[in-house]
Scaffold this motif. Structure first.
Motif, short mmCIF file in Angstrom:
data_model
loop_
_atom_site.label_atom_id
_atom_site.label_comp_id
_atom_site.label_asym_id
_atom_site.label_seq_id
_atom_site.Cartn_x
_atom_site.Cartn_y
_atom_site.Cartn_z
N ASP A 1 0.75 -1.09 0.03
CA ASP A 1 -0.05 -0.16 -0.14
C ASP A 1 0.86 1.18 -0.04
O ASP A 1 0.65 2.27 -0.74
N GLY A 2 1.85 1.27 0.75
CA GLY A 2 2.93 2.33 0.96
C GLY A 2 3.59 2.51 -0.59
O GLY A 2 3.77 3.66 -0.93
N GLY A 3 4.01 1.60 -1.20
CA GLY A 3 4.43 1.58 -2.20
C GLY A 3 3.70 2.07 -3.39
O GLY A 3 4.17 2.91 -4.38
N SER A 4 2.39 1.77 -3.44
CA SER A 4 1.53 2.36 -4.36
C SER A 4 1.25 3.67 -4.10
O SER A 4 0.96 4.60 -5.15
N GLN A 5 1.27 4.27 -2.90
CA GLN A 5 0.89 5.69 -2.38
C GLN A 5 2.36 6.56 -3.00
O GLN A 5 1.97 7.62 -3.49
N LEU A 6 3.38 5.97 -2.89
CA LEU A 6 4.49 6.61 -3.50
C LEU A 6 4.85 6.79 -4.82
O LEU A 6 5.43 7.48 -5.33
N GLY A 7 4.44 5.38 -5.36
CA GLY A 7 4.75 5.57 -6.76
C GLY A 7 5.94 4.97 -7.18
O GLY A 7 6.69 5.03 -6.49
N ASP A 8 5.92 4.77 -8.70
CA ASP A 8 7.34 4.39 -9.31
C ASP A 8 8.44 5.41 -9.17
O ASP A 8 9.55 5.23 -9.33
N GLU A 9 8.07 6.79 -9.14
CA GLU A 9 8.88 7.83 -9.21
C GLU A 9 9.85 7.87 -7.98
O GLU A 9 10.75 8.63 -8.20
N SER A 10 9.24 7.25 -6.97
CA SER A 10 10.20 7.31 -5.58
C SER A 10 10.78 5.92 -5.56
O SER A 10 10.28 4.78 -5.64
N LEU A 11 12.15 6.13 -5.02
CA LEU A 11 12.99 4.91 -4.91
C LEU A 11 12.32 3.96 -3.75
O LEU A 11 12.17 2.79 -3.66
N ILE A 12 11.88 4.86 -2.74
CA ILE A 12 11.39 3.97 -1.64
C ILE A 12 10.08 3.35 -1.79
O ILE A 12 9.86 2.13 -1.37
N GLY A 13 9.21 3.90 -2.84
CA GLY A 13 7.99 3.28 -3.47
C GLY A 13 8.50 2.08 -3.90
O GLY A 13 7.74 0.97 -3.65
N LYS A 14 9.42 2.04 -4.66
CA LYS A 14 9.87 0.89 -5.62
C LYS A 14 10.13 -0.31 -4.51
O LYS A 14 10.00 -1.34 -4.65
N MET A 15 11.14 0.17 -3.55
CA MET A 15 11.66 -0.80 -2.58
C MET A 15 10.58 -1.26 -1.65
O MET A 15 10.59 -2.62 -1.20
#
Length: 520
Positions: free
Chosen positions: A80-94
């Protein structure tokens, strides 16, 4: 009721020693009985702890069990956190990759717990709560039957010894009762003995549960490790491909490769800002900047921001950031080489020419700027010597560092003697034309770029270094410096003495070199 009364009376008599107790079990059966009671106790405790070991709910279906696992909740939160941050965020991808991995681990854990419950917990529960209690229940039943037999036997014996005619008439009846009780004892004893022997023969099977537990855990951890090892390269590749990484403290080659640059961002950014506002600043690189401003600038450069306008007004902070970047490099800009410290270098230009391509390009860029800074030394008081004193230790240091006092003593003479002539004669060491705005991302400074000397087939000696017998515009013709393939070392970077230069009367690819005074 009468039978129960007879049992109690017989037990009381046996307790106080007024009646004999018939022992129907052999010694080996008695030993099995004692061990069986211990096995029941420890199996009960093991079963209890194994149930608490499970993270899922005992006895539920697999889907419901999977949802209740803490790993599943963690996986869902990460995804859920990754979806909120999106692919443009490294944290989101991780978080997305980690969430998928945690979900797979949850599936492995669910399968593991189902196997543990089926193959170990349920059989242990069967052993501790059903099989052994049934045998012990038969043992209690046998004890009652033995009491009945002992009671009937005692009454028959009394009847045979009595002179009472009524009691004598009951002898046959009591004999039949005693025989019937004995028969029941024998039947129960045979069944109990069979069950006890059967338990003893299966003790190896019961012990196998604990082997199965370790095997199941090993298999679970292997599968979990495989899931982690499959995910780590993926997440590491994303980490490595992420361009926004700190420049400070990162190896020069790694930073240049990741940022697709020729000159390190902190070097170029600081040089461009100093060219604009710092060239006339007195004591540049010598006067310390404000700690908070310096920290902010370093952080801004680390995240590759282009919003650096506020720092143009503080050239000392910019100079401090440049010094920090050079000092925090894992390897100095002039590099380490692993050779013996007692070697002398034949010429400083061999050192510069032998640097790795990336280091040489960045060193040339920096030296050109420092030479330009020294041109205004009448105003900024930063002569080549002063620059070498304050900046030299950030460009060159020993691979194995000692105390600060030892480092200061080592660099105070040798490093200055190396860096000063390179700055002083930068156009001789690096004659190529240089545009400081290499990346094109900075505003052009008002100061012109360093001019390139007129090209020649031969590089002329700097005029200030010509001996009395030569002139400032023509190279010496009696000596040339051969360019051997040297392995260089920071600890051996002494300025070349006259006698350490290789003499050749007929050079092929030789270039004239200044004759520096050795530092002993």
């Amino acid at each position: 009721m009468k039978k129960q009364f007879n049992r109690m009376r017989q037990l009381a008599n046996q307790t106080v020693g007024r009646a004999e107790k018939t022992e129907v079990l052999s010694d080996d059966l008695l030993q099995i009985e004692r061990r069986m009671e211990l096995v029941r106790s420890v199996s009960h405790n093991a079963h209890k702890r194994l149930v608490s070991y499970l993270q899922g709910q005992l006895g539920t279906d697999t889907e419901k069990r999977h949802k209740k696992l803490p790993l599943t909740a963690l996986s869902q939160a990460m995804q859920d956190g990754g979806s909120q941050l999106g692919d443009e965020s490294l944290i989101g991808k991780m978080m997305d990759v980690c969430g998928e991995t945690e979900n797979r681990l949850a599936s492995e854990l669910m399968q593991h717990e189902v196997q543990i419950e089926r193959d170990i917990i349920e059989p242990l529960n069967q052993l501790a709560e059903v099989d052994i209690p049934n045998i012990l229940k038969q043992r209690k039943q046998l004890a009652k039957l033995v009491l009945d037999y002992d009671s009937a036997k005692a009454r028959w014996y009394q009847a045979t010894k009595s002179n009472n005619q009524a009691m004598a008439a009951k002898v046959d009846c009591l004999k039949d009762e005693m025989d019937e009780a004995l028969n029941k004892v024998e039947i129960c004893k045979d069944q109990l003995s069979a069950d006890m022997y059967n338990f003893a023969s299966k003790e190896g099977d019961y012990a196998r549960y604990y082997v199965m537990l370790l095997e199941a855990q090993a298999d679970y951890h292997r599968r979990s490790l495989a899931a982690l090892e499959a995910a780590i390269p993926t997440i590491q590749a994303q980490q490595d491909s992420w361009m926004e990484k700190p420049a400070f403290g990162t190896a020069l080659e790694e930073h240049l490769k990741r940022s697709n640059r020729e000159i390190a961002l902190p070097i170029e950014a600081c040089v461009m800002m100093l060219l604009e506002t710092g060239m006339k600043e007195e004591g540049l690189f010598r006067i310390a900047a404000g700690a908070s401003k310096l920290k902010k600038l370093k952080a801004a450069l680390d995240c590759s921001t282009s919003q650096l306008e506020e720092f143009y007004s503080d050239p000392h902070a910019v100079a401090g950031a440049l010094k920090s970047y050079l000092r925090e490099l894992p390897e100095p800009l002039m590099t380490f080489e692993d050779t013996h410290s007692d070697k002398r270098l034949q010429a400083l230009w061999v050192t510069c020419d032998s640097l790795p391509k990336t280091h040489k390009a960045n060193f040339r860029y920096l030296v050109k700027f420092l030479a330009k800074l020294a041109q205004d030394s009448e105003v900024n008081k930063m002569t080549p010597s002063n620059i070498a004193i304050v900046l030299g230790p950030n460009l060159l240091w020993a691979k194995t560092e000692g105390t600060l006092a030892e480092m200061a003593a080592a660099t105070s003479v040798h490093v200055v003697a190396i860096i000063e002539p390179i700055i002083q004669h930068a156009d001789w060491f690096f004659p190529e034309e240089l545009d400081f705005n290499v990346s094109g991302m900075f505003a052009m400074p008002t100061h012109p770029a360093t001019p390139d000397p007129e090209p020649n087939l031969e590089r002329r000696r700097p005029g200030s270094l010509v001996g009395q017998e030569g002139d400032s515009h023509s190279p010496r013709k009696d000596r040339y410096l051969s360019r051997p393939n040297l392995s260089l070392t920071v600890s051996a970077l002494y300025v070349v003495a006259d006698e350490s230069i290789t003499v050749s009367e007929t050079p092929t690819e030789e270039l004239p070199c200044p004759n520096f005074k050795a530092v002993q």
